[in-house]
Design a protein around this motif. Structure first.
Motif, PDB file in Angstrom:
ATOM      1  N   VAL A 124      -8.473 -46.301 -20.064  1.00  0.00           N
ATOM      2  CA  VAL A 124      -8.323 -47.608 -19.366  1.00  0.00           C
ATOM      3  C   VAL A 124      -7.369 -47.366 -18.086  1.00  0.00           C
ATOM      4  CG1 VAL A 124      -7.707 -49.992 -19.277  1.00  0.00           C
ATOM      5  CG2 VAL A 124      -9.093 -49.159 -20.925  1.00  0.00           C
ATOM      6  N   SER A 125      -6.214 -46.715 -18.400  1.00  0.00           N
ATOM      7  CA  SER A 125      -5.370 -46.639 -17.250  1.00  0.00           C
ATOM      8  C   SER A 125      -5.944 -45.648 -16.105  1.00  0.00           C
ATOM      9  CB  SER A 125      -4.024 -45.654 -17.643  1.00  0.00           C
ATOM     10  OG  SER A 125      -3.171 -45.445 -16.694  1.00  0.00           O
ATOM     11  N   TYR A 126      -6.464 -44.626 -16.760  1.00  0.00           N
ATOM     12  CA  TYR A 126      -7.478 -43.524 -15.560  1.00  0.00           C
ATOM     13  C   TYR A 126      -8.324 -44.526 -15.048  1.00  0.00           C
ATOM     14  CZ  TYR A 126     -10.365 -39.534 -14.221  1.00  0.00           C
ATOM     15  OH  TYR A 126     -11.031 -38.559 -13.553  1.00  0.00           O
ATOM     16  N   MET A 127      -9.458 -45.278 -15.601  1.00  0.00           N
ATOM     17  CA  MET A 127     -10.489 -45.674 -14.883  1.00  0.00           C
ATOM     18  C   MET A 127      -9.875 -46.868 -14.097  1.00  0.00           C
ATOM     19  SD  MET A 127     -13.530 -45.903 -17.985  1.00  0.00           S
ATOM     20  CE  MET A 127     -12.463 -46.561 -19.144  1.00  0.00           C
ATOM     21  N   SER A 233      -8.684 -56.536 -17.923  1.00  0.00           N
ATOM     22  CA  SER A 233      -8.716 -57.710 -18.701  1.00  0.00           C
ATOM     23  C   SER A 233      -9.095 -57.594 -20.301  1.00  0.00           C
ATOM     24  CB  SER A 233      -9.752 -58.661 -18.073  1.00  0.00           C
ATOM     25  OG  SER A 233      -9.356 -58.992 -16.620  1.00  0.00           O
ATOM     26  N   VAL A 234      -8.766 -58.532 -20.874  1.00  0.00           N
ATOM     27  CA  VAL A 234      -9.335 -58.570 -22.325  1.00  0.00           C
ATOM     28  C   VAL A 234      -9.669 -59.944 -23.026  1.00  0.00           C
ATOM     29  CG1 VAL A 234      -8.271 -58.175 -24.683  1.00  0.00           C
ATOM     30  CG2 VAL A 234      -7.431 -56.681 -22.976  1.00  0.00           C
ATOM     31  N   ARG A 242      -6.393 -61.813 -18.120  1.00  0.00           N
ATOM     32  CA  ARG A 242      -6.593 -61.047 -16.820  1.00  0.00           C
ATOM     33  C   ARG A 242      -5.358 -60.190 -16.139  1.00  0.00           C
ATOM     34  NH1 ARG A 242      -9.729 -64.988 -12.675  1.00  0.00           N
ATOM     35  NH2 ARG A 242      -9.984 -63.011 -11.608  1.00  0.00           N
ATOM     36  N   ASN A 243      -5.897 -59.405 -15.283  1.00  0.00           N
ATOM     37  CA  ASN A 243      -4.745 -58.797 -14.674  1.00  0.00           C
ATOM     38  C   ASN A 243      -3.694 -58.175 -15.251  1.00  0.00           C
ATOM     39  OD1 ASN A 243      -6.268 -59.196 -12.032  1.00  0.00           O
ATOM     40  ND2 ASN A 243      -5.363 -61.050 -12.050  1.00  0.00           N
ATOM     41  N   LEU A 244      -3.783 -57.579 -16.540  1.00  0.00           N
ATOM     42  CA  LEU A 244      -2.642 -56.979 -17.265  1.00  0.00           C
ATOM     43  C   LEU A 244      -2.465 -55.725 -16.806  1.00  0.00           C
ATOM     44  CD1 LEU A 244      -4.504 -57.839 -20.907  1.00  0.00           C
ATOM     45  CD2 LEU A 244      -2.760 -59.155 -19.648  1.00  0.00           C
ATOM     46  N   ASP A 245      -1.071 -55.497 -17.046  1.00  0.00           N
ATOM     47  CA  ASP A 245      -0.454 -54.019 -16.839  1.00  0.00           C
ATOM     48  C   ASP A 245      -0.469 -53.401 -17.920  1.00  0.00           C
ATOM     49  OD1 ASP A 245       1.550 -54.558 -18.487  1.00  0.00           O
ATOM     50  OD2 ASP A 245       2.684 -55.260 -16.804  1.00  0.00           O
ATOM     51  N   MET A 246      -0.516 -51.936 -18.098  1.00  0.00           N
ATOM     52  CA  MET A 246      -0.570 -51.063 -19.307  1.00  0.00           C
ATOM     53  C   MET A 246       0.266 -51.629 -20.418  1.00  0.00           C
ATOM     54  SD  MET A 246      -3.341 -49.096 -18.772  1.00  0.00           S
ATOM     55  CE  MET A 246      -4.079 -50.458 -17.912  1.00  0.00           C
ATOM     56  N   GLU A 247       1.453 -51.946 -20.149  1.00  0.00           N
ATOM     57  CA  GLU A 247       2.122 -52.241 -21.263  1.00  0.00           C
ATOM     58  C   GLU A 247       1.663 -53.628 -21.946  1.00  0.00           C
ATOM     59  OE1 GLU A 247       6.995 -52.698 -22.545  1.00  0.00           O
ATOM     60  OE2 GLU A 247       6.247 -52.778 -20.367  1.00  0.00           O
ATOM     61  N   GLU A 248       1.395 -54.941 -21.018  1.00  0.00           N
ATOM     62  CA  GLU A 248       0.752 -55.770 -21.894  1.00  0.00           C
ATOM     63  C   GLU A 248      -0.701 -55.515 -22.332  1.00  0.00           C
ATOM     64  OE1 GLU A 248       2.386 -59.180 -18.154  1.00  0.00           O
ATOM     65  OE2 GLU A 248       0.577 -57.926 -17.908  1.00  0.00           O
ATOM     66  N   PHE A 249      -1.431 -54.638 -21.689  1.00  0.00           N
ATOM     67  CA  PHE A 249      -2.574 -54.103 -22.345  1.00  0.00           C
ATOM     68  C   PHE A 249      -2.627 -53.658 -23.787  1.00  0.00           C
ATOM     69  CE2 PHE A 249      -5.817 -50.865 -23.038  1.00  0.00           C
ATOM     70  CZ  PHE A 249      -6.750 -51.416 -23.270  1.00  0.00           C
ATOM     71  N   GLU A 250      -1.707 -52.749 -23.687  1.00  0.00           N
ATOM     72  CA  GLU A 250      -1.431 -52.216 -24.968  1.00  0.00           C
ATOM     73  C   GLU A 250      -1.003 -53.199 -26.301  1.00  0.00           C
ATOM     74  OE1 GLU A 250       0.479 -48.227 -27.104  1.00  0.00           O
ATOM     75  OE2 GLU A 250       0.630 -48.544 -25.121  1.00  0.00           O
TER      76      GLU A 250
END
Length: 278
Positions: A124-127, A233-234, A242-250
């Motif tokens: 996800v980070s790469y894309m 987003s999740v 929406r608009n999550l950074d990688m820490e929030e996403f994980e």
């Protein structure tokens, strides 16, 4: 005296002991299976099972010659099992000596969770950085089989490289959703139901509507990478983050998928970033 022993055999205490005995035997066999799971020993066990069935069939159908041949082989089977399963038996004894035999299943589950999160977060980070559109739906309790059937079946091991490759533009499977089922990529290029909610923001495209749509009819977790902005987003239970950074996403995915939060040993994306940056 025989009558008294007979009564003891059928007493509640004896029945409880027998139940505990059976449960312990079942538990030992279960642990042994978890140890050899994923090793070559599984295939060897299948072969042994075939030999046992063949031996039973020789008695049923009176195949005397075949029965004689198997009777010559089976007596040395125990010694052969020790030799064949030597690596697995040694590993089990080592774990027993370290007191880790009964904790192994939980450790394996935790390692698998960390591996899955690292693969998904890395992809996800790469894309997101390259604005590669992606749609990944993770099955929980509600089955997604009817949506899996709309795509191309894969049944593949989850890696970040495979997920990235699927969504590279102009590849055959990039258009549609990847569905993860039982910790494997079940299918790609799947069609998800679009949400018909009138309250969805006009700026959200088809991927976001599909992610919201599947979250409204199932308990699936769906990850979206915007092709226009690269925003992550999740969606879950009809809501979108929406608009999550990688820490929030994980943290979000780990919480709703595994019921846990990112702890000191679970920050897979930051480990990956440190390895990448040297």
């Amino acid at each position: 005296m025989p009558k008294w022993e007979h009564l003891i055999d059928f007493s509640p205490v004896a029945a409880l002991v027998n139940i505990v005995d059976v449960l312990l035997v079942w538990f030992v066999f279960y642990k042994l299976i978890t140890i050899i799971k994923g090793t070559k020993a599984v295939q060897l066990l299948k072969g042994i099972f075939v030999l046992i069935v063949a031996r039973i069939l020789t008695d049923l159908f009176g195949l005397n010659t075949l029965r004689w041949m198997m009777d010559q082989v089976l007596p040395v089977g125990f010694l052969a099992i020790i030799i064949i399963f030597q690596p697995e038996l040694r590993r089990a004894l080592e774990q027993l000596g370290r007191g880790r035999l009964f904790a192994r299943t939980m450790m394996q589950e935790e390692e698998e969770r960390n591996r899955l999160m690292e693969a998904i977060t890395k992809s996800v980070s790469y894309m997101a950085k390259r604005r590669i559109g992606a749609l990944i739906s993770i099955e929980k309790e509600t089955g997604l089989s009817e949506y899996i059937e709309t795509g191309t079946g894969m049944d593949s091991y989850i890696t970040s490289e495979l997920l990235i490759n699927i969504f590279i533009p102009n590849t055959p499977l990039h258009d549609g959703a990847v569905i993860i089922q039982k910790n494997r990529i079940a299918a790609a290029g799947c069609y998800l139901p679009l949400s018909e909610s009138p309250f969805i923001s006009k700026e959200l495209g088809t991927r976001h509507r599909a992610a919201l749509g599947i979250s409204e009819v199932t308990d699936a977790i769906t990850i979206i990478v915007s092709e226009e902005t690269g925003a992550v987003s999740v969606t879950v239970d009809g809501d979108i983050n929406r608009n999550l950074d990688m820490e929030e996403f994980e943290a979000k995915v780990r919480r709703v998928w595994f019921g846990s939060t990112v702890g000191p040993t679970n920050t897979s994306i930051w480990k990956w970033r440190r390895r990448k940056n040297g």
